[in-house]
Every structure is written in structure tokens, then in C-alpha cells.
Design a protein around this motif. Sequence first.
Motif, PDB file in Angstrom:
ATOM      1  N   GLY A   1      20.514 -29.551  16.871  1.00 44.61           N
ATOM      2  CA  GLY A   1      19.823 -30.232  15.776  1.00 44.61           C
ATOM      3  C   GLY A   1      18.474 -29.620  15.488  1.00 44.61           C
ATOM      4  O   GLY A   1      17.455 -30.317  15.489  1.00 44.61           O
ATOM      5  N   THR A   2      18.439 -28.324  15.258  1.00 44.89           N
ATOM      6  CA  THR A   2      17.183 -27.630  14.988  1.00 44.89           C
ATOM      7  C   THR A   2      16.700 -27.892  13.560  1.00 44.89           C
ATOM      8  O   THR A   2      17.507 -27.994  12.636  1.00 44.89           O
TER       9      THR A   2
ATOM     10  N   LEU B   1      12.898 -22.098  17.792  1.00 43.24           N
ATOM     11  CA  LEU B   1      13.929 -21.076  17.902  1.00 43.24           C
ATOM     12  C   LEU B   1      14.471 -21.022  19.333  1.00 43.24           C
ATOM     13  O   LEU B   1      13.705 -20.902  20.289  1.00 43.24           O
ATOM     14  N   THR B   2      15.783 -21.091  19.481  1.00 43.33           N
ATOM     15  CA  THR B   2      16.396 -21.038  20.814  1.00 43.33           C
ATOM     16  C   THR B   2      16.970 -19.663  21.134  1.00 43.33           C
ATOM     17  O   THR B   2      17.453 -19.440  22.242  1.00 43.33           O
TER      18      THR B   2
ATOM     19  N   ASP C   1      19.236 -27.118  28.800  1.00 47.43           N
ATOM     20  CA  ASP C   1      18.025 -27.775  29.286  1.00 47.43           C
ATOM     21  C   ASP C   1      16.800 -27.372  28.473  1.00 47.43           C
ATOM     22  O   ASP C   1      15.919 -28.200  28.205  1.00 47.43           O
ATOM     23  N   VAL C   2      16.731 -26.102  28.058  1.00 46.68           N
ATOM     24  CA  VAL C   2      15.602 -25.658  27.234  1.00 46.68           C
ATOM     25  C   VAL C   2      15.649 -26.342  25.873  1.00 46.68           C
ATOM     26  O   VAL C   2      14.612 -26.750  25.328  1.00 46.68           O
ATOM     27  N   CYS C   3      16.852 -26.500  25.316  1.00 46.21           N
ATOM     28  CA  CYS C   3      16.987 -27.226  24.041  1.00 46.21           C
ATOM     29  C   CYS C   3      16.441 -28.640  24.186  1.00 46.21           C
ATOM     30  O   CYS C   3      15.710 -29.135  23.315  1.00 46.21           O
TER      31      CYS C   3
ATOM     32  N   ILE D   1      15.488 -30.646  21.002  1.00 51.29           N
ATOM     33  CA  ILE D   1      16.520 -30.209  20.068  1.00 51.29           C
ATOM     34  C   ILE D   1      17.862 -30.746  20.563  1.00 51.29           C
ATOM     35  O   ILE D   1      18.318 -30.362  21.644  1.00 51.29           O
ATOM     36  N   PRO D   2      18.495 -31.656  19.807  1.00 50.24           N
ATOM     37  CA  PRO D   2      19.802 -32.179  20.233  1.00 50.24           C
ATOM     38  C   PRO D   2      20.809 -31.046  20.440  1.00 50.24           C
ATOM     39  O   PRO D   2      20.851 -30.090  19.662  1.00 50.24           O
TER      40      PRO D   2
END
Length: 214
Positions: A10-11, A88-89, A126-128, A133-134
Motif C-alpha cells: 500500500g505505497t 520506496l521499498t 518487516d521493512v515495509c 506500508i501495508p
Amino acid sequence: MVLIVEFEIGTPILRRTVDAVSRIDVEEIYQSETGSTKLVCWMYGDDLEGVEPALADDTTVAAVSLLEDPGDRRLYSVTLSERGQAHLTYPTAAEYDIGYQEITVTEETSIRARVPTREALFAYRDVCREKEIPFRIQRIFEESAAAGDRYGITERQRKALIVALEEGYFDVPRETTLSAVAAKLDISDQALSARLRRGQANLLRNTIGGPAPT
């Protein structure tokens, strides 16, 4: 066993822009010489006149340039703003050798990725969550079970590589140009260049090995 994972995040990146179109396909993510992050994106929709006003209002976008306009879609180079880069991922994916294969933005951002281990997937997840960020997994399957995924390439990458090979693009000296191959595939030079680079990177990782490019 390497995994193919399809998931949604969900960004907020391009969230305002996608309201003006039906779909956005991200062809490439890269960092410019100045350190800014850029996306090469195809925008699809029945009425594309609202795309550029939407991009101008999108707080995750700092700058934009039109690369291609064949009529039924438009290809843009989008420079992310500080807010966009903060969400940003992709750098995390690169850190864990997760290779994005497809990115589609509609109501959610859907990603298909090649993931080396479940531990890498959970670290990315985990970083999200840390970024609020969902993150939702849609499908996970072993790479060997994916039709056409023997070498971890998408169908579009496979087609681009085959046409380039058959036309002599990889010959020495070259028998054709990037523009000529792009014309046969009905895509822009920039889109083809990105597709070939990602396809070759996937082939190399799945044959002679090596880490994903950062």
C-alpha cells in the motif's frame, strides 16, 4: 529453492496519479547520477489528458518527462520526490537480492518478484511494516513450478531477448539497432533497453549466479 512471490503493497507512490488512469506499469527503477530515483512508467487509460495534471499534483513526484506517446498509452520518466523516495521499498529488495519482475499500480501496487529465500521475503516484509506500508502476499510458489520461468524471466523479457537475438542485436558487429528491435516489438527504445537489461540480469542470476544488481 528460489521463490516467485506475488504481493501487494500500500505505497503512496504514484497513488494520486493512478486516480487519473486505469493502470501504471513500472518498466524500470534506477538511480540517476545526481542520486535521485527515477521510474520509467507506462500510463494506460481511456483519457490520458489528465495524466500530467495528476503527476503535477502527486506529492511523491518531483519531476516528469514524456518519453513516448503512441496514442493508447504514454511512457514517462518520473523522478521521485523526497516523500516518494522515503516510501520506496526497492533498495530493500536489492539488499536482500529480491528481483522485481513486474510492477503494476492500480488500486494497490502489485509486484511479482523472484525471492531467494523465505527469510529474505520476511525481512522485506518487516521493512515495509517499519515504513507503515501495508504488505499482503497473494501467491508464493517455487520457481521451477512457474511456467516459462525456468530462468526467472518474464514473458515480455523473453520475447524481447528472442527478437533481439534473432535480429542480430547481440552479434559482433551488431546487425541491427535498438530502435529497429523496439519498432518490431512496438515499444519505445527506453522500454526495450530496460527490458533487455532486466532480462539479461535474470538470466545471469539463474545460470552462472551472482547477486541481484543494486
